[in-house]
Scaffold this motif. Structure first.
Motif, mmCIF file in Angstrom:
data_model
loop_
_atom_site.group_PDB
_atom_site.id
_atom_site.type_symbol
_atom_site.label_atom_id
_atom_site.label_comp_id
_atom_site.label_asym_id
_atom_site.label_seq_id
_atom_site.Cartn_x
_atom_site.Cartn_y
_atom_site.Cartn_z
ATOM 1 N N GLU A 83 32.589 3.245 19.965
ATOM 2 C CA GLU A 83 30.946 3.490 18.930
ATOM 3 C C GLU A 83 30.639 4.527 17.549
ATOM 4 O OE1 GLU A 83 29.575 5.355 22.226
ATOM 5 O OE2 GLU A 83 29.790 3.767 23.645
ATOM 6 N N ARG A 84 31.881 5.240 17.335
ATOM 7 C CA ARG A 84 31.615 6.210 15.929
ATOM 8 C C ARG A 84 31.491 5.100 14.970
ATOM 9 N NH1 ARG A 84 31.617 8.399 20.613
ATOM 10 N NH2 ARG A 84 30.648 10.579 20.500
ATOM 11 N N LEU A 120 27.426 3.094 14.985
ATOM 12 C CA LEU A 120 26.484 3.303 14.263
ATOM 13 C C LEU A 120 26.832 2.570 12.898
ATOM 14 C CD1 LEU A 120 27.318 7.054 15.494
ATOM 15 C CD2 LEU A 120 25.778 5.564 16.425
ATOM 16 N N ARG A 169 21.858 5.561 20.454
ATOM 17 C CA ARG A 169 23.039 5.592 20.951
ATOM 18 C C ARG A 169 23.162 5.107 21.732
ATOM 19 N NH1 ARG A 169 22.510 10.077 26.333
ATOM 20 N NH2 ARG A 169 24.419 9.480 26.951
ATOM 21 N N SER A 200 24.797 1.993 20.762
ATOM 22 C CA SER A 200 26.327 2.169 20.842
ATOM 23 C C SER A 200 26.593 1.804 22.267
ATOM 24 C CB SER A 200 26.488 3.626 20.508
ATOM 25 O OG SER A 200 26.289 3.883 18.610
#
Length: 406
Positions: free
Chosen positions: A62-63, A67, A136, A139
């Protein structure tokens, strides 16, 4: 280790409950060809560390991937106006995020020295402030999309050449002496690990409209996968997982483009998802898979407790399918008559049921106050103009009189 396995088999995996009459775990192991894999309950233990591995992988994905991808696709987060800090109201909100009762509202009025309307307005704005950002939500959807797409592709490749993929009666041919291919074993383990990770993360994930249904779905799926593997229902179990994965990645992709603002792409994907979901969950699943598990299996063994347990879980999933199909048909109705998909009613309504209406009412009240103020100022200006016009007319009449009249 063997002693521990015997204890677990005696108390948890009892043969008289989980297996057909006259069948033992040794029959399943000894019936398969030499050197091939056969299902045993201890194989499932590896799913627990793998579930933790999925959680760690998701954190990184997700990071590192989601993103940057969200920014590239144009996902924008709304900027909410932060409420004025009120420590006593903040403490109440953190303790109980639901709408306060009348007694609690009266207590807050005495405690904070604010009116009921001010307290309700503050709590509404505070809830809005806690809404999850679009990045968010994007993600989470992209993580599930990536998994479902990969696992569906791998499952389809591994099953399309098997005889039971085309003829579901082959699921019971030679039962219980059915060997498990390596690809099918890992298909089971990966699916079980993923759903365990979803269940472990449910408290920190975005709370959606069908939150309770999702919990029931995850629990039923975990029990279904575990039981079908241990009882060597692997063939029918792989078909159940494949049918579910076939539409899930389409739903998650539609969500991703919805958060990015790609309305036409989102609408097109939603239409494809709705068609695949309705066909696989309301036609293929009940009339092919559930039918073979309930009816065709009786040609091999008579009903026993595990038979009712397994088919009961299948019926629970089917009930959830009907519930979600109803929500999807509502969306299709909106799409046909309004021309666009305004909201994913199946599982993507993170706000409280009336929260949007409350915020909308507040904005309408504020807009009405502004309009009323502008209207009052115009009326006042108009009245002043009327007074000035009357005075001017009176002066003109006086000046226009003849001296004799004066």
């Amino acid at each position: 280790m063997n002693r521990l396995e015997e204890v677990v088999n005696h108390w948890l995996w009892r043969e008289d409950f989980w297996l057909p009459p006259g069948v033992t775990w040794k029959d399943i192991a000894e019936g398969t060809s030499k050197g091939s894999r056969h299902p045993v309950p201890r194989d499932l233990l590896i799913s627990f560390p793998l579930a933790l591995g999925f959680i760690a992988l998701r954190f990184v994905f997700e990071r590192v991937v989601s993103l940057p991808l969200s920014r590239r696709l144009g996902v924008r987060d709304r900027v909410w106006v932060h409420v004025t800090p009120v420590p006593k109201l903040e403490a109440f909100y953190l303790q109980k995020k639901t709408e306060p009762s009348q007694e609690e509202l009266q207590a807050l009025v005495k405690l904070c020295g604010l009116s009921e309307q001010q307290i309700q307005s503050w709590l509404r704005r505070r809830r809005v402030q806690d809404r999850p950002a679009n990045s968010r939500k994007f993600s989470e959807a992209s993580w599930r999309f990536g998994f479902y797409l990969i696992i569906f592709s791998a499952g389809l490749i591994s099953l399309i050449q098997t005889p039971w993929f085309w003829d579901h009666r082959e699921c019971w041919s030679g039962y219980p002496a059915q060997a498990v291919a390596e690809a099918q074993y890992w298909y089971y383990i990966v699916e079980l690990s993923f759903y365990l990770s979803l269940l472990l993360c449910v408290s920190v994930d975005i709370k959606r409209k069908d939150f309770q249904e999702q919990i029931i779905h995850h629990i039923a799926t975990i029990f279904l996968i575990a039981f079908s593997y241990c009882a060597n229902y692997v063939r029918v179990g792989t078909l159940v997982m494949l049918v579910h994965d076939s539409s899930d990645f389409l739903l998650e992709s539609a969500k991703m483009f919805n958060y990015a603002g790609w309305r036409k792409t989102c609408d097109a994907l939603f239409v494809v998802f709705a068609a695949v979901f309705l066909v696989t969950r309301l036609i293929v699943f009940p009339f092919r898979i559930v039918y073979t598990a309930v009816v065709d299996s009786l040609d091999v063994f008579s009903p026993y407790p595990g038979y009712y347990f397994f088919n009961g879980l299948l019926l629970v999933l089917q009930a959830l399918h009907i519930f979600w199909a109803w929500l999807i048909l509502r969306m299709v109705h909106k799409f046909v008559f309004l021309g666009k998909v305004e909201r994913d009613e199946r599982s993507d309504d993170e706000s409280e049921p009336d929260e949007d209406d409350e915020v909308g009412e507040e904005e309408e009240e504020r807009s009405w106050e502004q309009k009323k103020g502008a209207l009052n100022s115009k009326l006042a200006s108009l009245a002043n103009n009327c007074v000035l016009n009357n005075l001017t007319n009176r002066r003109q009449k006086i000046n226009s009189r003849t001296p004799k009249d004066r």
